[in-house]
Design an enzyme around this catalytic site. Structure first.
Site, PDB file in Angstrom:
ATOM      1  N   LYS A  80      27.729 -17.555   6.852  1.00  0.00           N
ATOM      2  CA  LYS A  80      27.194 -16.293   6.333  1.00  0.00           C
ATOM      3  C   LYS A  80      27.232 -15.205   7.404  1.00  0.00           C
ATOM      4  O   LYS A  80      26.944 -15.475   8.583  1.00  0.00           O
ATOM      5  CB  LYS A  80      25.752 -16.513   5.866  1.00  0.00           C
ATOM      6  CG  LYS A  80      25.113 -15.314   5.173  1.00  0.00           C
ATOM      7  CD  LYS A  80      23.696 -15.643   4.712  1.00  0.00           C
ATOM      8  CE  LYS A  80      23.014 -14.505   3.990  1.00  0.00           C
ATOM      9  NZ  LYS A  80      21.630 -14.829   3.589  1.00  0.00           N
ATOM     10  N   SER A 155      20.655 -14.072  -1.280  1.00  0.00           N
ATOM     11  CA  SER A 155      21.625 -13.238  -0.607  1.00  0.00           C
ATOM     12  C   SER A 155      22.843 -13.991  -0.084  1.00  0.00           C
ATOM     13  O   SER A 155      23.863 -13.365   0.207  1.00  0.00           O
ATOM     14  CB  SER A 155      20.954 -12.508   0.550  1.00  0.00           C
ATOM     15  OG  SER A 155      20.479 -13.421   1.523  1.00  0.00           O
ATOM     16  N   SER A 179      17.247 -17.376  -0.432  1.00  0.00           N
ATOM     17  CA  SER A 179      18.659 -17.010  -0.345  1.00  0.00           C
ATOM     18  C   SER A 179      19.651 -18.126  -0.089  1.00  0.00           C
ATOM     19  O   SER A 179      20.864 -17.882  -0.126  1.00  0.00           O
ATOM     20  CB  SER A 179      18.851 -15.932   0.716  1.00  0.00           C
ATOM     21  OG  SER A 179      18.438 -14.696   0.203  1.00  0.00           O
TER      22      SER A 179
HETATM   23  N1  GLN Z   1      15.654 -12.452  -2.791  1.00  0.00           N
HETATM   24  C1  GLN Z   1      14.746 -12.418  -1.681  1.00  0.00           C
HETATM   25  C2  GLN Z   1      14.745 -11.044  -1.065  1.00  0.00           C
HETATM   26  O1  GLN Z   1      15.414 -10.225  -1.579  1.00  0.00           O
HETATM   27  C3  GLN Z   1      15.118 -13.449  -0.669  1.00  0.00           C
HETATM   28  C4  GLN Z   1      16.157 -13.029   0.282  1.00  0.00           C
HETATM   29  C5  GLN Z   1      16.438 -14.048   1.316  1.00  0.00           C
HETATM   30  O2  GLN Z   1      15.997 -15.190   1.195  1.00  0.00           O
HETATM   31  N2  GLN Z   1      17.115 -13.633   2.370  1.00  0.00           N
HETATM   32  O3  GLN Z   1      14.104 -10.804  -0.093  1.00  0.00           O
END
Ligand code: GLN
Length: 481
Positions: A80, A155, A179
């Site tokens: 990532k 994400s 994410s």
């Molecule tokens: N969807 C969550 C957010 O927008 C989690 C994001 C993540 O785990 N990086 O913060």
């Protein structure tokens, strides 16, 4: 060359051992597929050909000289784009880091390469890992390889799609509030968030430091376990990494399930849960019971406050972590007549809308007048949620929930309402706030054929238990419920 499309780690090893393919040929095969599919899926933001082939040649030389091969020898991996890679562009899905090439590798990257893995490139993600659909990337959304008009989740959407589309054997994602697990669920693959402190964050570009974790997305639970064994353990470069003994995760997979108590939080099956998801999670729980687990009904009474607490704490930490992108130290600069104007133009133009929304919210909840009302309250709620988990784990060995309340949705379907998007993080942010490990495993599909993920939580540093349950579930056909 073999006709296999979906390689697992043991399959790579077997093919290398039998000299059916060389590591170099395997890398070439993966890059050929990437060239074919990436224009449509937008999974990779950067490819690291030179580094990948150099590593492949090292593996091939080791094979030629009969050396014992390390655990991940020749395994093509995607990383990532919030994880630092020396000399390879690392953008965090943001314009503000366009063209940035870190001077060092994250510890997880070093560990993967020591174990023989081959880094193919960097995967697309929501900007600074903020999002649940990958639609917040400055470099465009990723498409779900299983249904290309749908999102892959976020994400770590690029990492999920890379594995699901066979553009990598395994991928690293990061999880702050879901994410890793949610894109795993949306892309129909196992995806694991380790305990906080289990895996070094050194070289991970921070979103919310008290929540951020790195973990694997893979085709099989076994592959996720193998990668976990490589990543886990204390790192002197990260003072929050824990010196807790790392068990042999692959060995844990063989343990019998009989008698394990699985907790089902009744509070989690309240309103807002999509009926098809509910049905497949119920079927998944029934399958675990058939495998010898005992279902125990539990309560997690503070769940209602989890999303609010998460979005206060995560944005507060983000506002502080992202202060460093000021046009001076590194990354992009938009010139201005004065220093202040340069700051404003740089941050105003190079950060996307969601990142700016969170910086503003985070700055607000930390400000003198509102700190007690929001940030402090958020931290208190966090303690209560951690207590919910601790108390639950006195009665049960694992907790079963849906990963996401909804199946994968269409691109653009939810972008107009950020709050709605935040609310769908309900099942994942709880475990993030509590610091416990969780895995998402495929648990059937919707009538339309979209994957559904079942989440298994374990107590802090209880990754073996989580992997053991997930493996048994997968072997018993959980994905085809
Ligand atoms: N969807 C969550 C957010 O927008 C989690 C994001 C993540 O785990 N990086 O913060």
């Amino acid at each position: 060359m073999t006709a296999a499309t979906s390689w697992t780690i043991p399959e790579v090893r077997a093919a290398l051992d039998a000299r059916k393919i060389s590591a170099r040929e395997l890398v070439k095969e993966f890059y050929t597929r990437v060239d074919r599919r990436n224009p449509e899926l937008n999974v990779y933001l950067a490819l690291s050909h030179e580094r990948a082939y150099a590593q492949a040649d090292r593996i091939d030389a080791a094979i030629a000289s009969g050396d014992a091969l390390p655990a991940l020898a020749g395994v093509p991996v995607a990383v990532k784009d919030v994880i630092s890679t020396r000399g390879i562009p690392t953008t965090c899905g943001s314009r503000i880091l366009e063209g940035y090439k870190p001077a060092y590798d994250a510890t997880v990257v070093t560990r993967l390469e020591h174990a023989g893995a081959i880094i193919l490139g960097k995967t697309n993600c929501d900007e600074f890992a903020m999002g649940s659909s990958n639609e917040n990337s400055a470099y465009g959304p990723v498409r779900n390889p299983l249904a290309t008009d749908h999102v892959p989740g976020g994400s770590s959407g690029g990492s999920g799609a890379a594995v699901a589309a066979d553009l990598a054997v395994v991928a690293l994602g990061t999880d702050t509030g879901g994410s890793i697990r949610q894109p795993g669920s949306f892309c129909g693959i196992p995806a694991m968030m380790p305990s906080y402190g289990r895996v070094s964050r050194y070289g991970l570009i921070a979103f919310a430091s008290s929540l951020d974790r790195i973990g694997p997305l893979a085709h099989t639970v076994r592959d996720a376990a193998t990668v976990m064994s490589t990543l886990a353990g204390r790192d002197p470069l990260d003072s929050t990494s824990a010196g807790v003994h790392v068990p042999d995760y692959a060995a844990a997979l063989r343990r019998p399930l009989a008698g394990l108590r699985i907790g089902v939080p009744e509070d989690y099956f309240a309103e807002g849960l999509h009926p098809e998801v509910r049905k497949k999670i119920e079927a998944g729980i029934a399958l675990l019971e058939k495998l010898g687990c005992r279902r125990v009904s539990i309560r997690m009474p503070n769940t209602d406050y989890a999303v609010a607490a998460y979005y206060i704490i995560a944005t507060a930490e983000a506002s502080s972590n992202l202060a460093r992108y000021d046009g001076v130290r590194y990354g992009a600069r938009v010139p201005g007549a004065t220093l202040i104007e340069m700051y404003q133009k740089t941050r105003g133009r190079k950060f996307g809308a969601e990142v700016k929304r969170r910086i503003v919210l985070g700055t607000y909840v930390l400000s003198a007048g509102y700190y007690d009302a929001y940030y402090l309250k958020g931290q208190q709620v966090r303690s209560l949620i951690a207590r919910d988990f601790r108390e639950a784990f006195e009665k049960v060995d694992a907790i079963i929930t849906p990963t996401s309340p909804v199946p994968p949705f269409r691109l653009g379907e939810r972008t107009s309402n950020p709050l709605e998007m935040y609310l769908a993080d309900i099942y994942t942010v709880t475990g993030s706030l509590a610091g416990v490990p969780g895995i998402s495993v495929p648990s059937g599909k919707t009538a339309e054929g979209l994957p559904i993920g079942l989440q298994i939580y374990g107590p802090a540093f209880g990754e073996e238990r989580v992997l053991q349950l997930a493996h048994a579930f997968e072997q018993a056909g959980g994905a085809h419920l």
